[in-house]
Every structure is written in C-alpha cells, then in structure tokens.
Write a protein that holds these residues in place. Structure first.
Motif, PDB file in Angstrom:
ATOM      1  N   ASP A 144       0.838  -1.199   0.000  1.00 44.12           N
ATOM      2  CA  ASP A 144       0.000   0.000   0.000  1.00 44.12           C
ATOM      3  C   ASP A 144       0.882   1.261   0.000  1.00 44.12           C
ATOM      4  OD1 ASP A 144       0.849   0.454   2.607  1.00 44.12           O
ATOM      5  OD2 ASP A 144      -1.014  -0.199   3.552  1.00 44.12           O
ATOM      6  N   ALA A 145       0.253   2.406   0.084  1.00 42.95           N
ATOM      7  CA  ALA A 145       0.997   3.670  -0.036  1.00 42.95           C
ATOM      8  C   ALA A 145       1.979   3.867   1.111  1.00 42.95           C
ATOM      9  CB  ALA A 145       0.007   4.832  -0.086  1.00 42.95           C
ATOM     10  N   TRP A 146       1.875   3.056   2.151  1.00 37.07           N
ATOM     11  CA  TRP A 146       2.788   3.169   3.305  1.00 37.07           C
ATOM     12  C   TRP A 146       3.830   2.049   3.299  1.00 37.07           C
ATOM     13  CZ3 TRP A 146      -2.302   4.207   2.999  1.00 37.07           C
ATOM     14  CH2 TRP A 146      -2.669   5.535   3.256  1.00 37.07           C
ATOM     15  N   GLY A 147       3.859   1.292   2.197  1.00 39.50           N
ATOM     16  CA  GLY A 147       4.857   0.230   2.061  1.00 39.50           C
ATOM     17  C   GLY A 147       4.499  -1.045   2.814  1.00 39.50           C
ATOM     18  N   ILE A 148       3.224  -1.184   3.207  1.00 44.01           N
ATOM     19  CA  ILE A 148       2.810  -2.376   3.972  1.00 44.01           C
ATOM     20  C   ILE A 148       2.175  -3.390   3.003  1.00 44.01           C
ATOM     21  CG2 ILE A 148       1.389  -3.193   5.900  1.00 44.01           C
ATOM     22  CD1 ILE A 148       1.398  -0.269   6.948  1.00 44.01           C
ATOM     23  N   PRO A 149       2.638  -4.658   3.026  1.00 45.09           N
ATOM     24  CA  PRO A 149       2.053  -5.673   2.133  1.00 45.09           C
ATOM     25  C   PRO A 149       0.532  -5.772   2.307  1.00 45.09           C
ATOM     26  CG  PRO A 149       4.022  -6.528   3.186  1.00 45.09           C
ATOM     27  CD  PRO A 149       3.728  -5.210   3.842  1.00 45.09           C
ATOM     28  N   VAL A 150      -0.157  -6.006   1.204  1.00 41.10           N
ATOM     29  CA  VAL A 150      -1.627  -5.924   1.212  1.00 41.10           C
ATOM     30  C   VAL A 150      -2.252  -7.308   1.359  1.00 41.10           C
ATOM     31  CG1 VAL A 150      -1.489  -3.887  -0.255  1.00 41.10           C
ATOM     32  CG2 VAL A 150      -1.945  -6.134  -1.306  1.00 41.10           C
ATOM     33  N   LEU A 151      -3.569  -7.337   1.416  1.00 43.86           N
ATOM     34  CA  LEU A 151      -4.293  -8.604   1.524  1.00 43.86           C
ATOM     35  C   LEU A 151      -4.579  -9.175   0.144  1.00 43.86           C
ATOM     36  CD1 LEU A 151      -7.055  -8.305   4.282  1.00 43.86           C
ATOM     37  CD2 LEU A 151      -4.940  -9.642   4.345  1.00 43.86           C
ATOM     38  N   LYS A 152      -4.532 -10.506   0.104  1.00 41.02           N
ATOM     39  CA  LYS A 152      -4.923 -11.224  -1.108  1.00 41.02           C
ATOM     40  C   LYS A 152      -6.181 -12.029  -0.781  1.00 41.02           C
ATOM     41  CE  LYS A 152      -3.178 -14.559  -4.337  1.00 41.02           C
ATOM     42  NZ  LYS A 152      -2.202 -15.589  -4.552  1.00 41.02           N
ATOM     43  N   PHE A 153      -7.232 -11.883  -1.577  1.00 36.37           N
ATOM     44  CA  PHE A 153      -8.495 -12.588  -1.327  1.00 36.37           C
ATOM     45  C   PHE A 153      -8.523 -13.921  -2.061  1.00 36.37           C
ATOM     46  CE2 PHE A 153     -11.388  -9.507   0.739  1.00 36.37           C
ATOM     47  CZ  PHE A 153     -10.542  -8.397   0.758  1.00 36.37           C
ATOM     48  N   ASP A 154      -9.026 -14.921  -1.394  1.00 34.18           N
ATOM     49  CA  ASP A 154      -9.316 -16.193  -2.047  1.00 34.18           C
ATOM     50  C   ASP A 154     -10.702 -16.577  -1.521  1.00 34.18           C
ATOM     51  OD1 ASP A 154      -9.352 -18.566  -3.264  1.00 34.18           O
ATOM     52  OD2 ASP A 154      -7.634 -19.436  -2.213  1.00 34.18           O
ATOM     53  N   TYR A 155     -11.710 -16.011  -2.144  1.00 32.83           N
ATOM     54  CA  TYR A 155     -13.044 -16.043  -1.545  1.00 32.83           C
ATOM     55  C   TYR A 155     -14.101 -16.193  -2.641  1.00 32.83           C
ATOM     56  CZ  TYR A 155     -17.131 -14.449   1.066  1.00 32.83           C
ATOM     57  OH  TYR A 155     -18.365 -14.370   1.653  1.00 32.83           O
ATOM     58  N   ASN A 156     -14.941 -17.196  -2.506  1.00 30.29           N
ATOM     59  CA  ASN A 156     -15.988 -17.429  -3.510  1.00 30.29           C
ATOM     60  C   ASN A 156     -17.271 -17.895  -2.849  1.00 30.29           C
ATOM     61  OD1 ASN A 156     -14.519 -17.192  -6.186  1.00 30.29           O
ATOM     62  ND2 ASN A 156     -13.189 -18.609  -5.086  1.00 30.29           N
TER      63      ASN A 156
END
Ligand code: FAD
Ligand code: SF4
Length: 596
Positions: free
Chosen positions: A474-486
């Motif tokens: 993100d804009a603060w250099g923090i790794p983001v979430l990845k969704f695996d959702y159905n």
C-alpha cells in the motif's frame, strides 16, 4: 432548529516512552467499545487509529438540501466510484496507481450524495488488494465505518450461536445467547436503539426506545405477512430516539438526511464511535488517542512470546514509531485485523501472531446480497404525501427459513431490509412524458413504490480466506491482503429462494411487482465481513477463546467481527459491540489479577 452539542474533548499528549495498560488498534465500533470499557475500568489506554480525525459535522452536512449544494451532493470532478461491472469483470487491485482519476473509491462513493463521504472512504489507489473479486468498503477516519453505517442494529440468537447443533454444519460458538444477553442490554442502554418488540426467538428484542412509524405501504406489507408467519418490523435502528446520557449526542429529530445515502447523522442521534464511545472515554482522563497511526506489527517480548506493543507508521509523515503496552487489543475491522496478525511474524510466531492453528484469515464469511423486489402500491399513486422522510430506515423482515422447517437445497437463512414511502429524491423519475405533465407524474408516483433486498448467511468455509500478498504494497509500504473467496452452492441456492420469497410476499400484499432482482452482487457488497480469527474451545481449530483472547498469546485480544464463528444473517455491529464489552470486562479483570 439549532442543536448545540458539546465539541470534542482536547486530546491528551501522546507519550511513546510510557507503557500503557492497553493499546487498542482501530477506532470503529469494536475499538471504540474497547476504549470505552477499558477506560471505565480505570485502565490507561492508547488508541491508535490509521485515519485522521475529520470535522465530521462539516463533512456530513445532514441538513443540506440537494439544491443548496453546487453539484446536488455529487463529488468534485476527478473522483471515481467503482461500478458493479468493474468489480465483476476486472480483478483487484481495481485502481491502478497511474489511473486517470485523481481518486478512486469503493462502490459506496457511487451512491447519490458522494460529496458527503469523499473524505471518509479510503482511496483505492492508496489501499490496493489482490486476488479474487471482492467489493471491499473501508473507512479510514476516526470512528471508521460507523460514521456512515446503515444503523440496522440486530441481535443474534441461539439459532446462530448454536447453529451446528441445529443443522450439523460448521461449529457452534463457545458462548450462548444467555452469555451475551446482558451485554446486548448494556449496549442498548448506553447507546440507544429504536425498534418494536416482536417476541421472536430467532431475533431477540432489544431494550428499545421509541420506534419510528412505518408508512402506509409498509403497514400493508406487515399485515399481509402475519398470516404467513413472517414479520415486517420497523427498522431496528442504532439511533437514540428518546435520548441517552451523552453530551456529544442528540436524540433523533427525524430531519431527513438519513434518507440520503451515503451519509451519517451530524447531530449523532445515529450511533457513531467517536461521539458514542471515544469522546466519553477521553473524558475519563484515561484515554490517549493517536490518529494517523497505521499499525503494521504487533511486537513481542522475545523471552515470553507475549505481545509488548505495536509498531506503526505515522500516516502523514511515514515515520516508523513504536508504542508499548501490557495488553494489545486488535480492532482494525475483520480483514485489517487478519492482515495485522499475519504481518506480525517473529521467531516465536512464525506464521503470524496467534496463528499456531493456521486459522487466521480462514473461515472468512459475510452476507450475500442481490436478490430483492420492487413494487408499486397503486392506491398511493396521486395521494397527498405526509412527512415520510426523516427516519433511520424502513422495515426489516427477519429470517424465516430453516428455523422449524428444513429447506431443500440450502442451510441457514436470510432477512430483508426494505422501505416504502417518499424519500428526499423521488423514486419514479423514469416515468414517461415531459414538462408540466411529467412533473405531475413524478410527484404522483413518488411515495408509491416499495422495495426490499435480502441479506443471506454465507457459510463459513476454511478455504474462503485472506492472506498476505508479499508482492503488492500500500501507499505506506505495507504488504496488502490477497483474497481467495468465492460463493458456493449453498449461497447460490439461497439466492434463488430469496428472489422467489421476496416476490411472493409482495404479491401476498397485493403490491404490483415492478421488478425482481435475482443476481448475486459481487462478494463483499454487504460490508459485513466476518470470521478470519474465529472463537472456539479448541486451539487447533480456532484462534480465540470465548473472550476473544488469543489461545497462543494471552495478552492479545481481537475484539471485532474477526471472532465470529459464522455470519448468521443479521447485521453484525451490535453483536460486535456486545462481545467487545464482554471481552474487555474480562480483560480488565484478568489484568487486575495479574493473569495477563
Ligand atoms: C455504508 C455502510 C452501511 C452499513 N450498514 C450497517 C448496518 O446497517 N448494520 C450493521 O450492523 N452494520 C452496518 N455496516 C457495517 C458496520 O459499519 C461495521 O460492522 C462496523 O463499523 C465494524 O466495526 P469495526 O470496528 O470492526 O470496523 P470499522 O468501523 O471499519 O473500524 C475499524 C477502524 O480501524 C482502523 N484501522 C484499520 N487498519 C488499521 C491499522 N493497521 N492501524 C490502525 N488503525 C487501523 C480503520 O481506519 C477504522 O477506523 C455498514 C457499513 C457501511 C460502510
Ligand atoms: S433521521 Fe434522525 S438519525 Fe437520521 S439523520 Fe436525522 S436526526 Fe439523525
């Protein structure tokens, strides 16, 4: 009428050399409640909130008429809200960094009146996520999503807490209704809730203040449903109609802006976390608030493996800082809390803090949306209008499936939110004609329509999950979430049934059907994300115990919707707050006894 409210208290100086009794991460419904309860026990609390404090009254302008706004409430040019098609056809991240738009929001920014939320919703360009299609709505400001929530405030029952016992699927919660009932009562009394008693075992009544009145079309529906064993009850709103003891809030004067979506209540009759919880907590002298503080790691004591503080980035200066505490309470909202736990890796907690079970991020569930019905109440066409606007909501039809009956094809249930009557904008502008005749037509039909849409339980499944995407930040250099959702088969079958029963109820009421929606909206649309750190008695298959306390790290609590074992079909915020109250009472007790 001018309503004079007390301005927010002056914030206390933040001292990062101090070891606080507790750090609370996030200031929404959950974090606000944690701050309120812990400070009322005399604990010294530091509340870290990633967003800024905004002048919310100036933002919401609840009394502003559309014609008083230069763009009738729309945001300035250059702002873009994601559409249903964008969510479905493209894959996240939905907003490219080099997007031609200055700012991109979630779909909520696309509702009429977007100017009133443009500083409340996150900019998707700064806050990306990846993976499967998901409409993730976030509000990064003091108070989080409670500044603009829809206020439907419902209780769960043992049909939800003991759902496995009832139908064999999933897990029971480690608590029963009787454990949480006193805390629902406290939330009702402290914050105020309006509604009408119905005596339903599957939707327990609250300690209601004065209910708003249903209008003619809604009463027509209510009467028709009673012989079917179903109920259309006045919207149970997290709104104080008789007033509460809180100098930062007013009672509801039914002034109209509730009908303007999106938007909150600038006299705070509708509950929001800052005026309802955080400012009173600051008045105890025990709460230190630091906004613009984005937590990225829960730090641990290398010897004990216990939490000893929170590392965060100043959201404005991007400077990395740390705060210390005896206890850490995570309340960053379901998905952000999972992100924070998973990011907090150490030699003691290699999978992320509190994650020895490998269940953090999993069993992610929510409410499906899409199916619903719109109808016309013919006898209201051309009828004189009363003052039908200015109320927090229309009606709610509680779940009626899979209580005593057993539906073929799907487990669990769904409820409907709906409303009829005349709103701030007429709902019939697609009438034919032009000029004077057209205006008359629009006026005649305005107020004659009624609609309702379903909210259904998405079953918790281990494979529905979020994880950290190390490749996107993100804009603060923090790794983001990845969704695996159905959605699965149960959700699809349930959605089919929702469309059938919605239509059947309007037909039973003699309401002319104008349209039936059958399609599921993109996952996430309900903004009721739950699960990801579920409670349970078994540390191998759950993350938290019945007090939302980590099985692995006894001075770590996660007090938001992460802890829910299943989604039920009722809107979750009142339950989030009741559970947080119960857990924080326990926390304070344990801390006093030296057990943390
Ligand atoms: C338009 C809309 C309508 C809704 N309608 C209803 C309804 O009718 N009924 C209902 O029950 N619910 C409704 N909801 C959902 C309701 O708002 C949420 O259930 C509730 O706000 C959840 O509370 P929370 O504290 O978990 O999260 P939030 O209210 O989102 O608060 C989380 C806070 O944590 C902060 N945060 C996040 N990450 C970090 C970090 N790393 N460091 C520091 N701080 C962080 C955020 O900035 C935010 O302020 C609605 C929501 C929206 C947006
Ligand atoms: S109707 Fe009541 S709760 Fe809604 S904005 Fe007006 S005063 Fe606030």
């Amino acid at each position: 009428m001018t309503i004079v409210l007390t301005p927010p208290p002056e914030p206390k100086e933040v001292d990062l050399t101090e070891t606080y009794d507790a750090i609370v991460v996030g200031s929404g419904a959950a974090g606000g409640m944690a701050a309120h309860v812990l400070t009322s026990h005399g604990l010294k609390v530091l509340l870290l909130e990633a967003g800024k404090k905004i002048n919310v009254e100036a933002e919401l302008r609840s009394m502003q008429w559309p014609y008083d706004h230069p763009r009738r409430g729309d945001a300035p040019p250059g702002w873009h809200a994601l559409s249903l098609n964008e969510y479905n056809i493209r894959k996240p991240p939905y907003a490219a960094k080099n997007s031609a738009y200055k700012h991109v929001w979630s779909y909520v920014g696309g509702w009429g009146g977007s100017d009133y939320v443009k500083d409340i919703l996150v900019d998707e360009k700064e806050n990306p996520y990846t993976g499967t299609n998901y409409a993730w709505v976030r509000a990064r400001v003091l108070g989080g999503k409670t500044n603009i929530w829809g206020r439907l405030a419902l209780r769960l029952s043992d049909y939800d807490f003991k759902a496995k016992t009832h139908d064999g699927y999933g897990e029971d919660w480690p608590i029963s209704y009787s454990d949480i009932e006193p805390y629902y009562d406290r939330v009702d009394t402290y914050l105020g809730i309006s509604g009408h008693k119905e005596g339903l075992p599957h939707l327990p009544d609250s300690l209601f203040q004065r209910s708003h009145r249903m209008n003619e079309s809604e009463i027509k529906l209510r009467k028709a449903l009673l012989p079917m064993g179903r109920v259309a009850t006045p919207y149970r709103a997290g709104v104080t109609t008789d007033g509460v003891k809180n100098k930062y809030r007013s009672k509801c004067y039914g002034r109209g802006a509730c009908g303007r979506r999106p938007g909150g209540c600038d006299i705070h009759a509708a509950f929001d976390s800052p005026t309802g919880l955080i400012y009173p907590a600051m008045d105890t002298g025990n709460l230190t608030l630091r906004t613009n503080s984005t937590a990225y790691e829960i730090t641990v004591d290398k010897k004990t493996g216990k939490a000893n503080g929170v590392a965060f980035i100043d959201s404005q200066t991007h400077k990395a800082l740390e705060a210390k505490a005896k206890v850490v309470v995570v309340a960053a909202s379901t998905l952000e809390s999972a992100r924070l736990l998973l990011l907090s890796k150490s030699s003691q907690h290699p999978n992320g803090i509190g994650n020895s079970s490998n269940h953090v991020g999993h069993n992610f569930c929510e409410h499906l949306m899409g199916p619903g019905v719109t109808g016309l109440v013919k006898e209201l066409v051309g009828k004189e209008h009363g003052n039908e606007d200015g109320r927090p909501g229309g009606f709610y039809v509680p779940r009626f499936r899979n209580l005593k009956d057993k539906q073929p094809g799907f487990l669990r249930g769904y409820g409907f939110e709906g409303g009829g009557g005349k709103g701030i904008f007429p709902d019939s502008t697609d009438r034919p004609g032009f000029g004077k005749g057209y205006k008359k037509e629009v006026r005649d039909y305005a107020g004659a329509f009624i609609n309702m849409g379903g909210f259904g339980e998405v079953l918790p499944r281990y494979e529905n999950a979020v994880s950290i995407d190390p490749n996107v930040k993100d804009a603060w250099g923090i790794p983001v979430l990845k969704f695996d959702y159905n959605f699965g088969d149960n959700e699809k079958k349930m959605a089919e049934d929702m469309a059938v029963t919605a239509k059947e109820m309007f037909e039973a009421a003699g309401i002319e059907i104008i349209g039936v929606d059958r399609e599921l909206l993109t996952p996430g649309w309900s903004i009721h994300e739950l699960g990801t750190s579920r409670m349970g008695n078994d540390p191998k298959t759950s993350v938290l115990n019945q007090f939302q306390q980590s099985h692995d790290v006894k001075n770590l609590f996660v007090v938001d919707g992460s802890s829910h074992v299943n989604a039920s079909c009722q809107n979750p915020t009142w339950t989030i707050m009741a559970l947080a109250w119960r857990s924080c009472d326990h926390l304070a007790d344990e801390l006093r006894k030296g057990n943390l």
